[in-house]
Design a protein around this motif. Structure first.
Motif, PDB file in Angstrom:
ATOM      1  N   TRP A   1       0.975  -1.144   0.072  1.00 10.53           N
ATOM      2  CA  TRP A   1      -0.126  -0.088   0.042  1.00 10.53           C
ATOM      3  C   TRP A   1       0.879   1.143   0.019  1.00 10.53           C
ATOM      4  N   PHE A   2       1.219   1.553  -1.149  1.00  8.21           N
ATOM      5  CA  PHE A   2       2.269   2.652  -1.368  1.00  8.21           C
ATOM      6  C   PHE A   2       3.494   2.658  -0.337  1.00  8.21           C
ATOM      7  N   ALA A   3       3.798   3.744   0.542  1.00 10.33           N
ATOM      8  CA  ALA A   3       4.617   3.548   1.367  1.00 10.33           C
ATOM      9  C   ALA A   3       4.745   3.276   2.791  1.00 10.33           C
ATOM     10  N   ASP A   4       3.221   2.619   2.922  1.00 11.32           N
ATOM     11  CA  ASP A   4       2.727   2.480   4.309  1.00 11.32           C
ATOM     12  C   ASP A   4       3.264   1.106   4.489  1.00 11.32           C
ATOM     13  N   GLY A   5       3.644   0.181   3.770  1.00  6.62           N
ATOM     14  CA  GLY A   5       4.105  -1.089   3.873  1.00  6.62           C
ATOM     15  C   GLY A   5       3.582  -2.273   3.202  1.00  6.62           C
ATOM     16  N   VAL A   6       3.786  -3.670   3.643  1.00  9.04           N
ATOM     17  CA  VAL A   6       3.202  -4.577   2.840  1.00  9.04           C
ATOM     18  C   VAL A   6       2.675  -5.442   3.835  1.00  9.04           C
ATOM     19  N   SER A   7       1.375  -6.104   3.339  1.00 12.81           N
ATOM     20  CA  SER A   7       0.732  -7.084   4.060  1.00 12.81           C
ATOM     21  C   SER A   7       1.055  -8.607   3.407  1.00 12.81           C
ATOM     22  N   VAL A   8       1.231  -9.476   4.301  1.00 12.35           N
ATOM     23  CA  VAL A   8       1.372 -10.899   3.848  1.00 12.35           C
ATOM     24  C   VAL A   8       0.213 -11.571   4.421  1.00 12.35           C
ATOM     25  N   ALA A   9      -0.441 -12.043   3.636  1.00 16.04           N
ATOM     26  CA  ALA A   9      -1.597 -13.031   4.097  1.00 16.04           C
ATOM     27  C   ALA A   9      -1.355 -14.429   3.988  1.00 16.04           C
ATOM     28  N   PHE A  10      -1.436 -15.352   4.978  1.00 16.44           N
ATOM     29  CA  PHE A  10      -1.540 -16.773   5.013  1.00 16.44           C
ATOM     30  C   PHE A  10      -2.762 -17.512   5.298  1.00 16.44           C
ATOM     31  N   ALA A  11      -3.223 -18.087   4.471  1.00 18.12           N
ATOM     32  CA  ALA A  11      -4.543 -19.074   4.681  1.00 18.12           C
ATOM     33  C   ALA A  11      -4.353 -20.626   4.783  1.00 18.12           C
ATOM     34  N   TRP A  12      -5.207 -21.308   5.544  1.00 16.90           N
ATOM     35  CA  TRP A  12      -5.332 -22.649   5.867  1.00 16.90           C
ATOM     36  C   TRP A  12      -6.608 -23.059   5.693  1.00 16.90           C
ATOM     37  N   ARG A  13      -7.015 -24.311   5.158  1.00 20.21           N
ATOM     38  CA  ARG A  13      -8.116 -24.911   5.403  1.00 20.21           C
ATOM     39  C   ARG A  13      -8.457 -25.753   6.629  1.00 20.21           C
ATOM     40  N   LEU A  14      -9.729 -25.465   7.058  1.00 16.32           N
ATOM     41  CA  LEU A  14     -10.166 -25.768   8.325  1.00 16.32           C
ATOM     42  C   LEU A  14     -11.481 -26.651   7.992  1.00 16.32           C
ATOM     43  N   GLY A  15     -11.528 -27.747   7.336  1.00 18.13           N
ATOM     44  CA  GLY A  15     -12.742 -28.332   6.760  1.00 18.13           C
ATOM     45  C   GLY A  15     -13.388 -27.594   6.070  1.00 18.13           C
ATOM     46  N   ASP A  16     -14.626 -27.192   6.333  1.00 18.45           N
ATOM     47  CA  ASP A  16     -15.457 -26.530   5.377  1.00 18.45           C
ATOM     48  C   ASP A  16     -14.970 -24.770   5.405  1.00 18.45           C
ATOM     49  N   HIS A  17     -14.302 -24.532   6.266  1.00 14.28           N
ATOM     50  CA  HIS A  17     -13.979 -22.953   6.494  1.00 14.28           C
ATOM     51  C   HIS A  17     -12.348 -22.882   6.000  1.00 14.28           C
ATOM     52  N   VAL A  18     -12.095 -21.450   5.890  1.00 13.31           N
ATOM     53  CA  VAL A  18     -10.709 -21.134   5.378  1.00 13.31           C
ATOM     54  C   VAL A  18     -10.313 -20.180   6.566  1.00 13.31           C
ATOM     55  N   LEU A  19      -9.080 -20.151   6.883  1.00 12.06           N
ATOM     56  CA  LEU A  19      -8.625 -19.068   8.343  1.00 12.06           C
ATOM     57  C   LEU A  19      -7.695 -18.389   7.564  1.00 12.06           C
ATOM     58  N   VAL A  20      -7.615 -17.129   7.710  1.00 10.16           N
ATOM     59  CA  VAL A  20      -6.796 -16.267   7.134  1.00 10.16           C
ATOM     60  C   VAL A  20      -5.886 -15.630   8.389  1.00 10.16           C
ATOM     61  N   ALA A  21      -4.490 -15.321   8.228  1.00 10.37           N
ATOM     62  CA  ALA A  21      -4.030 -14.501   9.064  1.00 10.37           C
ATOM     63  C   ALA A  21      -2.930 -13.555   8.146  1.00 10.37           C
ATOM     64  N   VAL A  22      -2.906 -12.214   8.619  1.00 13.12           N
ATOM     65  CA  VAL A  22      -2.258 -11.059   7.935  1.00 13.12           C
ATOM     66  C   VAL A  22      -1.426 -10.500   8.892  1.00 13.12           C
ATOM     67  N   VAL A  23      -0.102 -10.773   8.216  1.00 13.25           N
ATOM     68  CA  VAL A  23       1.024  -9.708   9.023  1.00 13.25           C
ATOM     69  C   VAL A  23       1.676  -8.689   8.219  1.00 13.25           C
ATOM     70  N   GLY A  24       1.599  -7.619   8.848  1.00 13.06           N
ATOM     71  CA  GLY A  24       2.175  -6.295   8.175  1.00 13.06           C
ATOM     72  C   GLY A  24       3.808  -6.270   8.474  1.00 13.06           C
ATOM     73  N   VAL A  25       4.385  -6.013   7.080  1.00 13.12           N
ATOM     74  CA  VAL A  25       5.800  -5.746   7.438  1.00 13.12           C
ATOM     75  C   VAL A  25       6.263  -4.564   6.572  1.00 13.12           C
ATOM     76  N   PRO A  26       7.558  -4.101   6.902  1.00 10.58           N
ATOM     77  CA  PRO A  26       7.986  -2.666   6.277  1.00 10.58           C
ATOM     78  C   PRO A  26       8.234  -2.692   4.662  1.00 10.58           C
ATOM     79  N   ASP A  27       8.796  -3.885   4.257  1.00  5.58           N
ATOM     80  CA  ASP A  27       9.089  -3.913   2.894  1.00  5.58           C
ATOM     81  C   ASP A  27       9.096  -5.205   2.165  1.00  5.58           C
ATOM     82  N   LEU A  28       9.343  -5.150   0.829  1.00 10.18           N
ATOM     83  CA  LEU A  28       9.326  -6.673   0.367  1.00 10.18           C
ATOM     84  C   LEU A  28      10.317  -7.675   0.518  1.00 10.18           C
ATOM     85  N   GLY A  29      11.265  -7.126   0.938  1.00  8.75           N
ATOM     86  CA  GLY A  29      12.585  -8.060   1.503  1.00  8.75           C
ATOM     87  C   GLY A  29      12.055  -9.023   2.792  1.00  8.75           C
ATOM     88  N   SER A  30      11.363  -8.143   3.623  1.00  6.75           N
ATOM     89  CA  SER A  30      10.713  -8.742   4.861  1.00  6.75           C
ATOM     90  C   SER A  30       9.653  -9.788   4.451  1.00  6.75           C
TER      91      SER A  30
END
Length: 623
Positions: free
Chosen positions: A474-503
């Motif tokens: 999101w411009f210079a505000d940083g980067v969001s990394v989203a991880f997703a897992w299947r939990l039966g009929d559901h899907v769980l997401v977890a999003v981590v904020g990091v400062p740059d693309l290297g991170s």
């Protein structure tokens, strides 16, 4: 999973920094304030200060003192700023004024809050993606300026009738040459560009841009474009599109529309005969021997026609019902219908033009075209370079005219022509073409999900690597990394904020994910991915598409999340309003976490077994 925390203060942090970034972002690419090399939207950049905030704290929040800077350049300059402050404190340099520099009234009130223009509607993005046939129209001459915002070409476009009409050898010279011959003048660069984009067509010859919203400052030549388009369709439309052309022209008042059409009367009489023109007040029209007509009608007289082209002139003072109830229904069932709305901004504007602009900027509708010439958000209204950048064309006569209008505005003189009791605000509307899009009526607006319901969807992150990963910035505000897992009929997401693309790349590699990550198209080619040995594929889409996807998952009771702050803050800030094709996005807050979460959830569901059926909420259609 944890997220980065956000520090807040009452000065240069938190909301003030986000506001400054949202102000500067739509103006990129432009030179770095330090090294003068270009700052691109995908670079690591910050909002810097022309006069340092350490030495001139009173200028910290003054938009005219802001400039984009590469992060590295800004870091190198911080020591210089601190040294400058020390010299001032020691009396070696004169102390700064303790009184803040006064801003023009309109920059210090609520009306000046900028509306974020998406990066994919910038001129630089448009030029980069342009096909070969469009290249001749992408180089402004020395008296012209590119638009502040422009919609992408329709994905089915193969050419434009402005250049040549290949269907049935009709008008082989193209609309631009034909209109120049009728008008007896050479069209300006921006007028030619507008015609090329309005008349883009597919391989079957069908026009592709149904809804056109064109806006520019006062006296730029908008009427020439309207008149030329109407006359060209009357002359060639029946043969090109296989049906009689019926053009309905309305606007803020009949005098405005009559003036635009009147310039065509003489040519029409010579070409189609003296009886082709009806000049009676309120009954103005031009009719060809074949029955094609161009009718000027009051706002309340736009009902009941079979319209092929609807023209809305000076739409700032046109009532919404004129468009939604009068004109839009009359376009249904036509071969290549178009609604062309044009106007300069006005402080007292109805919601008609403002809504059209806001929707065109926020929705991914390939049939919509926005062309906006105006000053970037936060630009200094006293700067002649800003006046020039806001104008689609510029010459000495216009420079002197705009300067005289600004001098009168500063002197507090009302301008009856603009019908605005606030002279400074009137100047910004008329000559910088600033639209108040944030004050649109919020009737029917709703949250994507409320905090209580969102809180009930939390679940623990399972052991093992994720099923899918997605990344967006999101411009210079940083980067969001989203991880997703299947939990039966559901899907769980977890999003981590990091400062740059290297991170971000390091975070993906550390998760144990060995598949291909979905990464925003603007950051997919960064070398950080290869260095971390992370496989990626480019993902594209507007925020509104991600919001619709999350809305579907929520309605189907499929989505779960880990309770992380990064995603929670962004999801709870989303605001939507009902629309014909499902919810329309109203919020303009950071949404990279929302996009990444939607991409990751979709990938995890498609990769897992037993994909559950999605139940769409009422009024939403599958896209």
């Amino acid at each position: 999973m944890t997220t980065t925390s956000t520090r807040r203060s009452s000065t240069w942090s938190g909301a003030n920094v986000r506001h400054a970034r949202a102000t500067i972002a739509p103006t990129l690419p432009r030179p770095c304030g330090r090294c003068r090399k270009t700052v691109h939207p995908t670079d690591r950049w910050v909002v810097g200060h022309i006069k340092s905030r350490h030495a001139y704290p009173e200028l910290t929040l003054v938009p005219s003192n802001w400039q984009p800077e590469h992060r590295a350049c800004s870091d190198r300059s911080s020591g210089e700023a601190i040294a400058e402050k020390a010299l001032r404190d020691a009396g070696v340099l004169p102390a700064p004024s303790t009184v803040a520099a006064p801003l023009p009234r309109s920059l210090s009130d609520a009306h000046a809050a900028p509306f974020l223009i998406p990066d994919d509607l910038s001129w630089a993005t448009f030029v980069q993606a342009a096909p070969t046939w469009l290249k001749p129209y992408l180089d402004p001459d020395e008296s012209s300026s590119p638009p502040l915002a422009v919609s992408p070409l329709h994905p089915d476009a193969v050419g434009s009738y402005a250049e040549q009409c290949f269907v049935r050898a009709v008008c082989p010279e193209g609309a631009i040459a034909w209109i120049e011959a009728v008008e007896g003048k050479t069209l300006r660069w921006w007028q030619r560009l507008g015609l090329v984009l309005k008349l883009q067509h597919d391989a079957d010859g069908r026009l592709l841009k149904r809804d056109v919203t064109e806006t520019g400052p006062r006296r730029a030549g908008k009427s020439v474009g309207l008149r030329g388009l109407a006359m060209w369709r009357m002359e060639h439309g029946a043969e090109l599109f296989g049906e009689r052309q019926e053009i309905i022209h309305t606007g803020s008042d009949l005098a405005v529309c009559r003036k635009a059409q009147k310039e065509a009367w003489r040519w029409a009489k010579l070409h189609w005969g003296p009886r082709s023109v009806t000049a009676g007040n309120g009954k103005e029209s031009i009719e060809t021997p074949g029955g094609d007509v161009w009718l000027v009608r009051a706002q309340l007289a736009t009902y009941g026609w079979d319209t092929t082209l609807a023209l809305v002139d000076e739409g700032w003072d046109v009532q919404p019902a004129t468009v939604s109830e009068g004109l839009e229904p009359s376009l249904m069932g036509r071969h290549s219908p178009q609604m062309v709305m044009t106007s300069t901004s006005h402080r007292r504007a109805t919601s008609t033009m403002r809504t059209a602009l806001a929707v065109g900027l926020s929705e991914n509708d390939p049939a919509a075209l926005v062309l906006w010439w105006g000053a970037p958000p936060g630009a200094d209204p006293s700067d002649p370079e800003v006046w020039r950048a806001a104008s689609p064309y510029w010459d000495e006569e216009r420079a002197a005219f705009v300067a005289s209008k600004y001098a009168k505005a500063l002197a507090g003189e009302d301008d009856p022509e603009f019908d605005d009791p606030d002279p400074v605000r009137g100047f910004e509307c008329q000559f910088l073409n600033r639209w108040d899009l944030r004050s649109l009526a919020r009737a029917g607006e709703s949250k994507l999900v409320d905090a209580e319901a969102w809180g009930r969807l939390t679940a623990a992150v399972p052991a093992g690597p994720p099923a899918a990963v997605a990344v967006e910035s999101w411009f210079a505000d940083g980067v969001s990394v989203a991880f997703a897992w299947r939990l039966g009929d559901h899907v769980l997401v977890a999003v981590v904020g990091v400062p740059d693309l290297g991170s971000a790349a390091a975070s993906v590699a550390a998760s144990g994910f060995r598949g291909t990550a979905d990464v925003g198209a603007s950051i997919a080619t960064d070398p950080a991915w290869a260095e971390a040995k992370v496989k990626v594929r480019a993902a594209a889409g507007h925020v509104v598409g991600a919001v619709l996807e999350l809305d579907r998952l929520l309605a189907a009771e499929v989505l779960r999340h880990d309770g992380g702050e990064q995603l929670t803050e962004q999801v709870l800030a989303v605001r939507t309003a009902p629309g014909a094709n499902g919810p329309r996005l109203r919020s303009q807050t950071r949404a990279d976490g929302v996009k990444a979460a939607a991409w990751a959830a979709a990938a995890a569901r498609s990769a897992g077994p037993g994909r559950p059926r999605i139940v769409l909420p009422a009024g939403v259609r599958r896209t």
